[in-house]
Write a protein that holds these residues in place. Structure first.
Motif, PDB file in Angstrom:
ATOM      1  N   GLY A  44      64.752   7.517 -25.796  1.00  0.00           N
ATOM      2  CA  GLY A  44      64.055   6.857 -26.974  1.00  0.00           C
ATOM      3  C   GLY A  44      63.778   5.359 -26.480  1.00  0.00           C
ATOM      4  O   GLY A  44      62.623   5.117 -26.956  1.00  0.00           O
ATOM      5  N   GLN A  45      64.506   4.739 -25.845  1.00  0.00           N
ATOM      6  CA  GLN A  45      64.348   3.418 -25.350  1.00  0.00           C
ATOM      7  C   GLN A  45      63.165   3.623 -24.273  1.00  0.00           C
ATOM      8  O   GLN A  45      62.414   2.621 -24.620  1.00  0.00           O
ATOM      9  CB  GLN A  45      65.577   2.716 -24.534  1.00  0.00           C
ATOM     10  N   ARG A  46      63.170   4.369 -23.573  1.00  0.00           N
ATOM     11  CA  ARG A  46      62.099   4.272 -22.492  1.00  0.00           C
ATOM     12  C   ARG A  46      60.806   4.895 -23.400  1.00  0.00           C
ATOM     13  O   ARG A  46      59.632   4.181 -22.920  1.00  0.00           O
ATOM     14  CB  ARG A  46      62.409   5.586 -21.603  1.00  0.00           C
ATOM     15  N   LEU A  47      60.678   5.659 -24.104  1.00  0.00           N
ATOM     16  CA  LEU A  47      59.598   6.000 -24.748  1.00  0.00           C
ATOM     17  C   LEU A  47      59.183   4.654 -25.617  1.00  0.00           C
ATOM     18  O   LEU A  47      57.911   4.399 -25.855  1.00  0.00           O
ATOM     19  CB  LEU A  47      59.884   7.155 -25.998  1.00  0.00           C
ATOM     20  N   ALA A  48      60.017   3.921 -26.308  1.00  0.00           N
ATOM     21  CA  ALA A  48      59.578   2.865 -27.149  1.00  0.00           C
ATOM     22  C   ALA A  48      58.964   1.725 -26.248  1.00  0.00           C
ATOM     23  O   ALA A  48      58.174   1.205 -26.625  1.00  0.00           O
ATOM     24  CB  ALA A  48      60.867   2.218 -27.910  1.00  0.00           C
ATOM     25  N   TRP A  49      59.538   1.600 -25.276  1.00  0.00           N
ATOM     26  CA  TRP A  49      59.164   0.608 -23.988  1.00  0.00           C
ATOM     27  C   TRP A  49      57.615   1.015 -23.883  1.00  0.00           C
ATOM     28  O   TRP A  49      56.758   0.148 -23.529  1.00  0.00           O
ATOM     29  CB  TRP A  49      59.806   0.520 -22.988  1.00  0.00           C
ATOM     30  N   PHE A  50      57.440   2.152 -23.306  1.00  0.00           N
ATOM     31  CA  PHE A  50      56.053   2.603 -22.993  1.00  0.00           C
ATOM     32  C   PHE A  50      54.810   2.578 -23.942  1.00  0.00           C
ATOM     33  O   PHE A  50      53.835   2.228 -23.759  1.00  0.00           O
ATOM     34  CB  PHE A  50      56.318   4.239 -22.341  1.00  0.00           C
ATOM     35  N   THR A  51      55.493   2.926 -25.242  1.00  0.00           N
ATOM     36  CA  THR A  51      54.569   2.714 -26.347  1.00  0.00           C
ATOM     37  C   THR A  51      54.553   1.498 -26.990  1.00  0.00           C
ATOM     38  O   THR A  51      53.612   1.299 -28.111  1.00  0.00           O
ATOM     39  CB  THR A  51      54.660   4.024 -27.158  1.00  0.00           C
ATOM     40  N   ARG A  52      55.054   0.753 -26.610  1.00  0.00           N
ATOM     41  CA  ARG A  52      55.227  -0.526 -27.330  1.00  0.00           C
ATOM     42  C   ARG A  52      55.695  -0.466 -28.960  1.00  0.00           C
ATOM     43  O   ARG A  52      55.051  -1.107 -29.665  1.00  0.00           O
ATOM     44  CB  ARG A  52      54.002  -1.415 -27.427  1.00  0.00           C
TER      45      ARG A  52
END
Length: 343
Positions: A249-257
């Protein structure tokens, strides 16, 4: 960008740089190198989120492609010493590195400086835009007809590059147009994404992540002084907080801002990238966790199948672009004569 466009860009560059020496073979070599970075899609990173966020990673990094192009140029110069090492390096470097640079104009996100920094996304061009690609294809056709004159390739490259410049100007015009309306709603400082609708830079979508609501609006450069129609979509902050406790979830939030929408699908926590596609037709939804024993238990992420966009969507976009129907309701993906018809 799509593979056809990347191949066309590589071919045009290859022909412009080495066409006088290599002839038509410069087009083929440039096209192959121009599509090479996208071969990372064949790599399985072990989960849907990993595949999504690691695409356009190392293979799109200028820090990787620059030395790789030098090594490739050295090998080609030894194999075919018809050009100097510098000339081969220019050929390899330009065709390889312009691929991620072009990708950076889209919304997906390109890790230009992998393994350093954040993904770069200028959001000014849709992943398929005929007005960018057609000048390149026309230039290639002219060169194939008259290979002794690569000037047509240079002209095509100038026109396509100029279109990228226009896309940034259009984006800024739209950004300035929507700012007063967002200020009235108290959302002028909220994270904002301004990007073109499919296949055009005349019609734009603006997405604003403002706390427990997401604001969406569509506006076109041909709209004149027509009032803006803003649609509000609720968000689920409690689900966002739960997802943020998960590594993927953290990785996805980082990638999508953090341009994400969270939902529960059959007892599973899912996150949708709201940057890509349009509401009701977002292509990327990921299942992150399962609800067990009163808690969210992490799971190997998988991609949730999303509905295929209605084939009539392009006709709807055309109605909105031309002003035949001045309002596009994103909640229903229908063009309407006025904002009241959207409710």
């Amino acid at each position: 960008m799509d593979s056809v466009t990347q191949a066309a860009l590589g071919a045009a560059l290859g022909g412009a740089i080495a066409g006088r020496v290599l002839g038509r073979k410069a087009l083929l070599g440039g096209a192959l190198l121009g599509t090479l970075p996208d071969l990372d899609v064949l790599i399985d990173y072990g989960s849907a989120v990993a595949d999504f966020t690691l695409h356009r990673g190392f293979s799109h990094s200028l820090l990787v492609l620059l030395p790789f192009s030098a090594l490739l140029a050295w090998a080609l110069q030894r194999w075919r010493p018809v050009m100097s090492f510098r000339h081969w390096w220019l050929f390899c470097g330009a065709t390889l590195m312009t691929h991620p640079m072009l990708d950076a104009f889209t919304t997906y996100g390109t890790q230009l400086w992998w393994p350093l920094g954040d993904p770069v996304a200028l959001n000014s061009v849709f992943i398929i835009d005929p007005l960018y690609t057609l000048p390149l294809l026309a230039a290639i056709a002219l060169f194939l007809w008259r290979p002794a004159r690569p000037r047509a390739l240079v002209t095509g490259l100038v026109l396509s590059t100029g279109y990228l410049g226009w896309s940034l100007m259009a984006q800024q015009l739209v950004n300035e147009r929507v700012t007063p309306t967002l200020a009235e709603l108290g959302a002028e400082d909220a994270p904002r994404l301004v990007q073109p609708m499919p296949l055009t830079t005349l019609l734009w979508r603006v997405t604003v992540m403002d706390g427990d609501r997401r604001l969406e609006l569509v506006t076109g450069l041909l709209d004149g002084d027509a009032p803006l129609h803003v649609e509000t979509f609720p968000t689920r902050p409690e689900l966002a907080a739960a997802a943020q406790r998960l590594p993927e979830g953290q990785r996805l939030a980082w990638f999508t801002r953090n341009f994400l929408d969270y939902t529960i699908i059959e007892g599973q926590l899912a996150a949708t990238d709201v940057r890509l596609g349009v509401p009701g037709a977002h292509p990327f939804t990921f299942v992150l966790a399962k609800h067990q024993d009163g808690q969210w238990q992490p799971a190997i992420s998988s991609r949730h199948e999303t509905p295929t966009p209605d084939r009539r969507l392009l006709g709807t976009l055309w109605q909105r672009l031309t002003g035949e129907q001045p309002v596009l309701c994103l909640a229903t993906l229908q063009a309407q004569p006025d904002a009241e018809s959207c409710s």
